[in-house]
Enzyme design. Structure first.
Site, mmCIF file in Angstrom:
data_model
loop_
_atom_site.group_PDB
_atom_site.id
_atom_site.type_symbol
_atom_site.label_atom_id
_atom_site.label_comp_id
_atom_site.label_asym_id
_atom_site.label_seq_id
_atom_site.Cartn_x
_atom_site.Cartn_y
_atom_site.Cartn_z
ATOM 1 N N GLY A 147 0.839 -1.191 0.000
ATOM 2 C CA GLY A 147 0.000 0.000 0.000
ATOM 3 C C GLY A 147 0.874 1.241 0.000
ATOM 4 O O GLY A 147 0.679 2.163 -0.774
ATOM 5 N N ALA A 148 1.871 1.223 0.879
ATOM 6 C CA ALA A 148 2.796 2.339 1.004
ATOM 7 C C ALA A 148 4.012 1.859 1.791
ATOM 8 O O ALA A 148 3.972 0.782 2.372
ATOM 9 C CB ALA A 148 2.130 3.504 1.723
ATOM 10 N N MET A 149 5.082 2.664 1.776
ATOM 11 C CA MET A 149 6.298 2.253 2.487
ATOM 12 C C MET A 149 6.914 3.449 3.192
ATOM 13 O O MET A 149 7.124 4.493 2.598
ATOM 14 C CB MET A 149 7.285 1.638 1.483
ATOM 15 C CG MET A 149 8.623 1.262 2.080
ATOM 16 S SD MET A 149 8.455 0.020 3.406
ATOM 17 C CE MET A 149 9.828 0.498 4.473
ATOM 18 N N ASN B 86 9.666 4.779 4.023
ATOM 19 C CA ASN B 86 11.031 5.259 3.895
ATOM 20 C C ASN B 86 11.128 6.635 4.551
ATOM 21 O O ASN B 86 10.324 7.517 4.244
ATOM 22 C CB ASN B 86 11.408 5.401 2.425
ATOM 23 C CG ASN B 86 10.943 4.222 1.610
ATOM 24 O OD1 ASN B 86 11.357 3.104 1.846
ATOM 25 N ND2 ASN B 86 10.037 4.473 0.674
ATOM 26 N N GLU C 216 1.839 5.624 7.736
ATOM 27 C CA GLU C 216 3.247 5.768 7.328
ATOM 28 C C GLU C 216 3.942 6.847 8.151
ATOM 29 O O GLU C 216 5.110 6.700 8.512
ATOM 30 C CB GLU C 216 3.336 6.085 5.841
ATOM 31 C CG GLU C 216 2.687 5.042 4.927
ATOM 32 C CD GLU C 216 3.144 3.610 5.192
ATOM 33 O OE1 GLU C 216 4.321 3.423 5.562
ATOM 34 O OE2 GLU C 216 2.312 2.692 5.054
ATOM 35 N N HIS D 49 5.070 5.628 11.420
ATOM 36 C CA HIS D 49 6.311 4.848 11.310
ATOM 37 C C HIS D 49 7.568 5.713 11.381
ATOM 38 O O HIS D 49 8.646 5.199 11.671
ATOM 39 C CB HIS D 49 6.348 4.129 9.961
ATOM 40 C CG HIS D 49 5.670 2.786 9.941
ATOM 41 N ND1 HIS D 49 5.887 1.831 10.896
ATOM 42 C CD2 HIS D 49 4.824 2.230 9.032
ATOM 43 C CE1 HIS D 49 5.185 0.736 10.572
ATOM 44 N NE2 HIS D 49 4.524 0.956 9.464
ATOM 45 N N GLU E 157 4.089 -2.907 12.724
ATOM 46 C CA GLU E 157 2.876 -2.786 11.914
ATOM 47 C C GLU E 157 1.617 -2.675 12.772
ATOM 48 O O GLU E 157 0.708 -1.924 12.458
ATOM 49 C CB GLU E 157 2.762 -3.953 10.937
ATOM 50 C CG GLU E 157 3.876 -3.974 9.895
ATOM 51 C CD GLU E 157 4.012 -2.655 9.140
ATOM 52 O OE1 GLU E 157 3.098 -1.817 9.214
ATOM 53 O OE2 GLU E 157 5.055 -2.448 8.510
HETATM 54 ZN ZN LIG Z 1 3.341 -0.200 8.156
#
Ligand SMILES: [Zn+2]
Length: 847
Positions: free
Chosen positions: A276-278, A280, A313, A316, A335
């Site tokens: 879905g997304a990352m 970084n 995100e 994170h 997660e």
């Molecule tokens: Zn995640």
């Protein structure tokens, strides 16, 4: 070889490189060639040689490596031989004699291929508004694919700084984790772009992108700056993500009480993206549907999805990037926590959405999987990085989030937050394990957090609480008796919230053993607030009293009561009509989360009944839903709530499908034909119309997909084929998954096509012989998605065939999820066998 401690056990892990040479700072230079799909580069790494060695090993795979040179104290050593280990994905450079201890600089040059696998350094393409195709180069390094882009110590615990320089074609834009320091023309049609040095972080968080992108102006927020970056021509789709991200940055800085750790925040939409997304650091990559959106035509669910992913995100950046798991088994915490924070943050962003009530339908999915013997504990031992790929599932994200929410509510929101703050402060720029978090929460709360949470994290399943009078007894909840191995545990430490409806009082009590006595006065519920990750059954007279007082429960408690009843139908202890009786009492509540449960019951009944039975069911559906629809109508009522609007869509959907309501079908079709397809009703209008199987509607959807004005619209018409009542439309869509459909979408479309009531089995039979081709073509994290639709099968013979095939042909990644899908299928098959002979009569009586 590095030792890892897993659940207090020390094991040797061959997948971790001995810390005899430790990287401190990487300087990476890359020149991608988009036309030839290749790249060349070099990396200079400041290292510390900690022990006398003559060989340096680091991670690398699918790279052509030159010799390594090591410079220290004015001398240079050049490696004499390079050994690649494909299994462990390492490269070892042998030098003549021992290398000097202390600081040195290691340099390696290399070349590689821009692959089509959506991992490492890969290529992606898109067509702009004028029909011109653009090629971009982008990265996805989680979990262990940085080693496909440059040689490195690719281990989350081996943190270092990264400074990236990219040589890119003059006309293309380029981005990395940090701010651009300079851009200099090289005179050969390329320019050299130098980015700032990053903070100390793990390799899996490094990212860079090159291509025809545009960026929004920088927005200053919470001491940093924010941009949304998008493939050219999409400037009109970024405002919503900007608003959500701005809110989230401010929210998280305050919640964590720690400033944003990077030097800028870019959110970038990538046309081909496996996940879905990352997260970084500073350059968060997104699938287009999860970032770009047009609020004027989108549904609340689609808007919520973008906000959730953006919030997830950004959470994170602290939880994951600033403080990182020690090894891959810790990914669950990363997660689960980000999922928890995305909800807290969304609840703050749009309180009127009632995020935690909306979380209920997702939580039901976790409940369903976690009652199968093929479930797993949330945390388990991971030796090879590959093993953690099975962790990216509903148990990690949703059950993980649900048990954190249960804990937060038990400890109190502020105490919980204080523990989180302490944990983040203590482990900033470093790594931590699950127990570090429990310790911080124990210190903040004085509660035995570790002992409680171990029962939820280190064993699978959850309990059923049986309430009889003032006695509560826990037993493991399961759909079928265990015939072999089972991952379901025996007892849990259950935080109960006891709420007396008569006294209006609430108290907490921890159920530690098999049973406990609770204070009861009148009607008392044990899952007050609805946060508990468990099922409850009440003795029949208690349940009867409870069902007459639905109005005194809150929205989540009502959804939980319906869901507990539905789960009891699935195990054969209650009847479909028990669920529908409760639904009758729900007519005045605009609560999509509760009605979603009723919709599940209706959908399964519709699958297992023959045509005569379906006609009876349709009448029952109209009895239950028509009064609600009469209240809501087709048009929004002034200043109506998000719940009202969503419930309208849900009610229209069920009436138009299983309810066979001719007026609803006619109006949905009229709107489809007139192109009035937007907002919350959009999906229902499309699926009801397609369900009729009119010739030509498939082609209309294709046309609308090609001319879609937003990623959501494109997806809507792509997935429309899955609901078609025209066999050819479904089967043609399946064929297209192997050529025309983007590999990021195709596996999920296959899964959706299998869910088609009439043609799903045939889709599966066409899929099975092509599984190898699918594995070759699609990203591994989506493998299980292809099979997900099989969970909806109710035919015993088909189910035997499906299980036989998938047990004989296991997926290389995600097989555990496939076993869970097969078990879910068996639950439905058992429900069908049990209810088929009697359900028709039962429904006739209900009317
Ligand atoms: Zn995640």
């Amino acid at each position: 070889m590095q030792f890892v401690t897993v659940h207090d056990e020390q094991i040797k892990n061959p997948y971790r490189i001995d810390p005899v040479v430790v990287p401190r700072a990487y300087r990476l230079r890359l020149r991608p060639d988009l036309e030839r799909s290749s790249f060349a580069g070099s990396v200079e790494i400041d290292v510390e040689v900690v022990e006398p060695v003559s060989t340096i090993s680091l991670n690398a795979i699918e790279l052509e490596l030159g010799a390594a040179t090591l410079r220290a104290g004015g001398r240079t050593w050049t490696s004499a031989a390079t050994t690649m280990n494909e299994e462990l994905e390492t490269a070892s450079f042998a030098f003549d004699g021992d290398l000097p201890l202390g600081l040195a600089t290691l340099t390696i040059s290399f070349t590689g291929v821009l692959n089509d696998q959506l991992r490492g350094f890969y290529r992606s393409t898109f067509e702009d508004g004028e029909g011109v195709t653009h090629v971009i180069a982008t990265t996805q390094f989680a979990s262990t694919d940085a080693r496909r882009a440059f040689p490195c110590w690719d281990d989350p615990a081996v943190k270092a700084t990264f400074q990236v320089t990219l040589d890119v074609p003059e006309q293309l834009a380029t981005f990395a984790n940090t701010r651009e320091l300079s851009s200099t023309s090289l005179g050969d049609g390329h320019r050299e772009v130098v980015f700032a040095e990053s903070m100390v972080m793990s390799t899996y968080l490094v990212a860079f992108v090159v291509g025809a992108f545009e960026a929004s102006p920088e927005t200053p927020v919470a001491g940093t700056t924010l941009r949304v970056i998008y493939p050219i021509g999409n400037a009109h789709l970024i405002d919503w993500a900007l608003e959500a991200a701005q809110h989230a940055l401010e929210f998280f800085c305050a919640y964590f009480d720690i400033p944003y750790p990077g030097d800028k925040v870019d959110l970038i939409a990538i046309p081909d993206f496996a996940a879905g997304a990352m997260e970084n650091l500073g350059l968060i990559t997104f699938r287009q549907t999860d970032l770009l959106i047009d609020p004027a035509t989108a549904s609340i669910q689609e808007l919520e999805r973008v906000a959730l992913v953006v919030n997830h995100e950004l959470a994170h950046m602290w939880f994951g990037d600033l403080v990182t798991m020690q090894w891959w088994e810790g990914i669950w915490l990363n997660e689960a926590f980000a999922t928890f924070m995305e909800a807290i943050c969304t609840d703050h962003f749009r309180p009127e959405w009632q995020k935690w009530v909306r979380f209920h339908p997702s939580r039901e999915m976790a409940f369903a999987v976690d009652a199968q013997h093929s479930t797993r504990s949330i945390e388990y031992r991971v030796v090879s990085p590959d093993e953690c790929r099975g962790m990216f599932d509903v148990l990690t994200y949703i059950k993980g989030c649900a048990v954190l929410r249960m804990l937060e509510q038990f400890l109190g929101a502020e105490t919980f937050r204080d523990g989180i703050r302490a944990y983040l402060r203590q482990h900033s720029y470093a790594n931590a394990v699950t127990n570090d978090l429990w310790s911080a929460l124990e210190a903040a709360s004085g509660e035995p957090v570790g002992a409680i949470m171990d029962t939820w994290i280190l064993q699978g399943g959850y309990p059923l609480l049986r309430v009889e009078g003032d006695t509560v007894r826990q037993v493991p909840f399961m759909y079928a008796p265990a015939s072999g191995e089972s991952a379901i545990g025996a007892t849990w430490k259950v935080p109960m919230r006891l709420r007396s409806l008569d006294e209006g009082s609430e108290t907490s009590q921890l159920l530690e053993g098999e049973s406990a006595t609770i204070p009861t006065t009148g009607v008392t519920i044990v899952n007050g607030g609805g946060w508990g990750f468990f099922r409850t059954t009440y003795a029949s007279e208690q349940l009867l009293r409870l069902s007459t007082r639905l109005g005194e429960l809150d929205a989540l408690e009502r959804a939980v009561l319906l869901a507990d009843t539905w789960s009891s139908v699935l195990v054969g202890r209650s009847r479909f009509s028990d669920l529908f009786t409760l639904a009758r009492g729900m007519a005045h509540f605009n609560e999509p989360s509760a009605w979603d449960v009723v919709g599940r019951g209706v959908a399964l009944a519709d699958r297992l009944l023959d045509e005569e039975g379906r006609v009876t069911l349709a009448a029952v559906v109209r009895t239950l839903y028509a009064p609600v629809f009469a209240r809501l109508g087709w048009e929004p009522i002034d200043a109506e709530s998000a719940q009202t609007s969503e419930l309208r869509a849900l009610v229209v959907g069920v009436l138009g499908h299983q309810g066979r309501d001719v007026d609803v079908i006619a109006e949905a079709t009229r709107r489809f034909d007139a192109g009035q397809v937007s907002g919350d009703l959009a999906d229902a209008i499309v699926s009801i119309t397609l369900g009729r199987g009119r010739p030509g509607d498939g082609a209309v959807c294709d046309e609308r997909r090609r001319n879609a004005s937003s990623p959501q619209e494109e997806q809507r018409y792509l997935f429309a084929s899955a609901t078609s009542g025209e066999r050819d439309v479904v089967l043609t869509a399946f064929e297209r998954c192997f050529d025309e459909v983007r590999t990021q979408d195709a596996p999920y479309l296959i899964g959706a096509l299998m869910r088609n009531r009439d043609v799903g089995g045939e889709v599966w039979r066409r899929y099975a012989p092509r599984q190898d081709e699918a594995l070759e073509r699609f990203p591994s994290m989506a493998y299980a998605g292809m099979v997900s639709g099989a969970a909806s099968f109710v035919d015993a013979q088909l189910a035997t065939e499906v299980r036989g095939f998938h047990e004989a042909n296991p997926l290389p990644v995600g097989q555990q999820q496939v076993l869970q899908i097969l078990d879910l299928m068996d639950v439905n098959v058992a429900v069908a066998q049990r209810n088929r002979p009697t359900l028709g009569d039962e429904l006739r009586d209900f009317r």
